[in-house]
Design an enzyme around this catalytic site. Structure first.
Site: not given
Ligand code: 5GP
Ligand code: MG
Length: 526
Positions: A23, A50, A124-125, A274
């Protein structure tokens, strides 16, 4: 609390991600400023953390008002609601969760009456001793009986209840500040808390400092926020991080700092990969520079014969720039992202669902045709994004597609605030890199090494939590059953999803149908 019917609680809520949050939190103490608007723009800057619900609580010195709802910051608030939130202290929150248990009661800031007034708190956490905290709530004076049940089912509300309900030996209610000194040392897991009573703004960070939290200064006040980028957006200057294990209190007599635990820094490495904005700095290291360096190292560790390096926008862009720079292969745009596709509440039709990520990414055929491509992304979770992307790039005429990932394979679930898939859903759990590459349909696949990623952050390895990559969890985890995300859900409470297949949004914001158990037994399952 776990239900007494003998079944594991997660069976009833398959696919439901529940109250695990990555969050955004924001707080401001600034007499004479429009604190609700400052908080609105602060949350706007933290929207990436979030997108499920948003809320702001404001105090005018004698009363706290809370306004929160499901949706994006811009969907929840307008001029009218913001101007009804008058005061000089504010706390704001954006929540990441999914449909199902994403009920209004679980939106934040959470709110409680105390013996002296009230408290509003954003988190957040993710906490790992929710069951223990629930038992402590049950022991609070006056908390027995169904009327006093905690309405929300998230770990956060337990902390709010504990901070609100402390008394001394003769039954006199403690102040929020006194209660914090007693309660915070009992809370385990990841927490960046921003909270307030009528007179004081508080910020507290867990001893590991899993999630970021920073302190900033306005001309006439103070700001706390998940990320430095949110300070920039409201014109606050960065002062310092809230230290791991520190409680800060800000009121008209100034800023007070106290320690409720020794610092044992274990910042989340995935923030650098990320989660955080590229224009944010965590523990003195800028996130964008870390990502570019990850890309450079990735190019040296895993070169490819190719004509063009493209990014998976947006999060793969800095690493792609670094990869191109170190490899000497030109960098170009091969995909156009629709920046307006966030989390949609509209279930896509079957036709749209089959188009998958096209809702979000469309190939630039004129650039791609006939080229040997290196496609860089920050991470692979389930593999859906890269699988769809490889197919899309081939259809657009790519001659070869070499996938390069700027973090190592994600093999372990996160209990500290990232709502990754369950262990069984993580594609790297059980498959070799080569097998994953085949499953994606790529000509080649390579990930950066753990060392390469860590070195790119410039943070000492022991000071980072890398658990999702190497399974080394920095705090003791309780029995897996007590970690279930519906540990506090009650099967018959309104809003609880029934058995079967639950509709959820996947990581790319496109709703998909998923089945399978939650993370409760994630560490046990193969
Ligand atoms: P996958 O499609 O392999 O399940 O997820 C990887 C993609 O999701 C990557 O493009 C990455 O940027 C994104 N991603 C990685 N971790 C998260 C997350 O915690 N939340 C969201 N919304 N996207 C994520
Ligand atoms: Mg991505």
């Amino acid at each position: 609390m776990p239900r007494g019917d003998g079944r594991l609680s997660h069976d009833l809520n398959p696919g439901e991600k529940g109250p695990r949050d990555a969050c955004g939190v924001f707080g401001v103490w600034a007499p004479g400023e429009e604190v609700s608007k400052l908080t609105y723009f602060g949350l706007y800057a933290l929207q990436h953390r979030g997108q499920e619900s948003a809320g702001i609580a404001v105090s005018n010195g004698s009363k706290i008002l809370v306004f929160k709802d499901m949706g994006l910051v811009s969907q929840v608030f307008d001029e009218t609601s913001l101007s009804s939130l008058q005061g000089h202290i504010a706390v704001g929150h954006t929540r990441y969760s999914t449909t199902g248990a994403s009920v209004w009661e679980n939106a934040q800031p959470t709110f409680r009456a105390t013996g002296h007034g009230s408290i509003a708190l954003g988190h957040n956490g993710n906490l790992v001793n929710a069951a223990e905290l629930a038992a402590m709530v049950a022991e609070l004076p006056g908390s027995r009986g169904p009327r006093h049940r905690v309405a929300a089912t998230n770990d956060t509300d337990l902390v709010t209840a504990l901070l609100a309900g402390q008394t001394d030996d003769d039954g006199t209610a403690l102040t929020v500040e006194q209660a914090a000194a007693r309660v915070l040392p009992r809370v385990r897991g990841a927490f960046s808390f921003v909270f307030m009573d009528e007179q004081t703004l508080y910020a507290a960070r867990d001893p590991q400092g899993f999630r970021p939290l920073v302190l900033g200064r306005l001309e006439r006040g103070w700001v706390v926020a998940s990320e430095t980028a949110a300070l920039d957006i409201v014109g606050a200057s960065f002062i310092r991080e809230v230290e791991p294990g520190e409680l800060i209190a800000i009121d008209e007599s100034g800023l007070r700092s106290s320690r409720f635990a020794d610092a044992k820094p274990r910042g989340c490495v995935f923030e650098y990969v990320y989660l955080a904005r590229p224009d944010t700095t965590i523990a003195g290291r800028n996130v964008y520079l870390s990502r570019v360096e990850m890309g450079r190292r990735l190019a040296r560790e895993a070169p490819a014969e190719a004509d063009l390096v493209i990014a998976t926008p947006e999060s793969g862009t800095p690493a792609a720039i670094g990869y191109a720079e170190a490899s000497g292969i030109p960098y170009g745009s091969g995909l156009v992202k629709n920046s307006y596709v966030g989390r949609t509440f509209i279930q896509p039709s079957q036709t749209i669902r089959q188009l998958g990520i096209r809702l979000k990414l469309n190939p630039l055929r004129e650039v791609i045709r006939g080229k040997r491509l290196v496609v860089v992304d920050d991470s692979i979770v389930r593999g859906n994004t890269q699988r769809a992307l490889v197919r899309m790039l081939r259809e657009a005429g790519a001659a070869e597609v070499h996938v390069r990932i700027s973090s190592p394979p994600i093999k372990w679930p996160c209990f500290f605030g990232i709502d990754f898939a369950t262990r069984a859903e993580l594609i790297a759990n059980g498959l070799s890199v080569e097998q994953i590459g085949t499953s994606l349909g790529a000509d080649s696949l390579a990930y950066i090494s753990l060392e390469g990623m860590v070195e790119a952050t410039t943070i000492a390895k022991p000071d980072l939590c890398r658990a999702c990559f190497d399974g080394e969890y920095p705090v003791d985890l309780p029995d897996p059953q007590l970690l279930g995300k519906e540990v506090l859900e009650d099967s018959d409470r309104p809003g609880a999803t029934g058995a079967g297949t639950a509709a959820v949004s996947d990581v790319d914001g496109v709703a998909t149908l998923l089945s399978g158990p939650g993370a409760a037994d994630a560490l046990r399952r193969p």
